[in-house]
Design a protein around this motif. Structure first.
Motif, short mmCIF file in Angstrom:
data_model
loop_
_atom_site.label_atom_id
_atom_site.label_comp_id
_atom_site.label_asym_id
_atom_site.label_seq_id
_atom_site.Cartn_x
_atom_site.Cartn_y
_atom_site.Cartn_z
N TYR A 72 57.39 56.86 35.68
CA TYR A 72 58.40 55.86 36.15
C TYR A 72 58.68 54.19 35.55
O TYR A 72 59.22 53.50 34.56
CB TYR A 72 58.18 55.60 37.56
CG TYR A 72 59.27 53.32 37.57
CD1 TYR A 72 60.33 53.83 38.80
CD2 TYR A 72 58.60 51.89 37.76
CE1 TYR A 72 61.16 52.46 38.56
CE2 TYR A 72 59.65 51.81 37.98
CZ TYR A 72 60.50 51.60 38.75
OH TYR A 72 61.47 50.66 38.53
N GLU A 73 56.98 54.27 34.67
CA GLU A 73 57.43 52.93 33.45
C GLU A 73 57.91 53.61 31.73
O GLU A 73 58.50 52.60 31.12
CB GLU A 73 55.69 52.97 32.95
CG GLU A 73 55.08 52.06 33.83
CD GLU A 73 53.76 51.84 34.10
OE1 GLU A 73 52.95 52.77 33.11
OE2 GLU A 73 53.55 51.24 34.73
N THR A 74 58.11 55.11 31.93
CA THR A 74 58.94 56.00 30.41
C THR A 74 60.31 55.91 31.05
O THR A 74 60.60 54.93 29.58
CB THR A 74 58.16 56.91 30.42
OG1 THR A 74 56.88 56.35 30.63
CG2 THR A 74 58.60 57.08 29.55
N GLU A 75 60.81 55.63 32.17
CA GLU A 75 62.31 56.12 32.25
C GLU A 75 62.40 54.44 32.50
O GLU A 75 63.65 54.60 31.83
CB GLU A 75 62.17 57.09 33.38
CG GLU A 75 61.92 58.17 33.63
CD GLU A 75 62.60 59.12 32.98
OE1 GLU A 75 63.89 58.62 32.21
OE2 GLU A 75 62.09 60.09 32.24
N SER A 76 62.05 53.67 32.44
CA SER A 76 62.17 52.35 32.99
C SER A 76 61.68 51.69 31.51
O SER A 76 63.12 51.10 31.24
CB SER A 76 61.04 51.53 33.50
OG SER A 76 61.31 51.02 34.80
N GLU A 77 61.29 52.01 30.67
CA GLU A 77 61.64 51.90 29.23
C GLU A 77 62.28 52.36 28.61
O GLU A 77 63.56 51.55 28.09
CB GLU A 77 60.20 52.18 28.37
CG GLU A 77 59.36 51.64 28.90
CD GLU A 77 57.10 51.86 28.20
OE1 GLU A 77 57.19 53.00 27.11
OE2 GLU A 77 56.82 51.32 28.60
N ALA A 100 65.73 49.99 26.99
CA ALA A 100 65.75 49.90 25.33
C ALA A 100 67.15 50.88 25.69
O ALA A 100 67.81 51.24 23.82
CB ALA A 100 65.29 51.30 24.80
N GLY A 101 68.39 51.01 25.98
CA GLY A 101 69.21 51.26 26.26
C GLY A 101 69.38 53.13 25.66
O GLY A 101 70.47 53.49 24.70
N SER A 102 68.15 53.79 25.60
CA SER A 102 68.17 55.35 25.47
C SER A 102 69.81 55.75 26.15
O SER A 102 69.95 55.32 27.28
CB SER A 102 67.46 56.09 26.21
OG SER A 102 67.40 57.04 25.90
N ARG A 103 70.01 57.05 25.09
CA ARG A 103 71.48 57.11 25.70
C ARG A 103 71.46 58.71 26.02
O ARG A 103 72.34 59.13 26.76
CB ARG A 103 72.08 57.64 24.16
CG ARG A 103 72.62 56.01 23.02
CD ARG A 103 73.56 57.10 22.35
NE ARG A 103 73.87 55.68 21.27
CZ ARG A 103 75.10 55.17 21.55
NH1 ARG A 103 76.30 55.41 22.54
NH2 ARG A 103 74.93 54.31 21.02
N ARG A 104 69.82 58.92 26.24
CA ARG A 104 69.50 59.74 27.47
C ARG A 104 69.66 59.67 28.67
O ARG A 104 69.90 58.61 29.25
CB ARG A 104 67.37 60.45 26.82
CG ARG A 104 67.61 61.35 27.65
CD ARG A 104 65.59 61.22 26.97
NE ARG A 104 64.97 62.18 27.64
CZ ARG A 104 63.96 61.52 29.36
NH1 ARG A 104 64.57 60.21 29.28
NH2 ARG A 104 63.59 62.00 29.98
#
Length: 87
Positions: free
Chosen positions: A15-20, A24-28
């Motif tokens: 959850y924390e990784t996905e939140s980050e 961060a505006g990841s395009r993934r």
């Protein structure tokens, strides 16, 4: 039935990784992964929202290992080992 602490810790970390990544505006594409993790955390903790799920998960994780430590200490006092001998 309670979720094993290792699984719970993994869900919180995910959850924390996905939140980050979202912050961060990841395009993934993280929306579906985030929804899946939130749902699983809520089910695993018996809650209905992510804030409550994280609070319950962190509380369980903060005390989860106490039982294992106490079990190991009790075994040591009784002369038993928690490790099996090789061979």
């Amino acid at each position: 039935m309670m979720t094993h602490p290792t699984v719970l810790a993994g869900l919180v970390a995910e959850y924390e990784t996905e939140s980050e990544l979202r912050t961060a505006g990841s395009r993934r594409p993280v929306r579906q992964q985030m929804e899946d993790v939130v749902y699983t955390l809520c089910v695993s903790t018996g809650t209905q929202d992510i804030d409550a799920a994280l609070a319950v998960a962190r509380e369980r994780l903060s005390t989860a290992w106490l039982g294992e430590v106490n079990d190991a200490e009790a075994m040591a006092r009784s002369g038993r080992s928690s490790h099996r001998a090789a061979g």
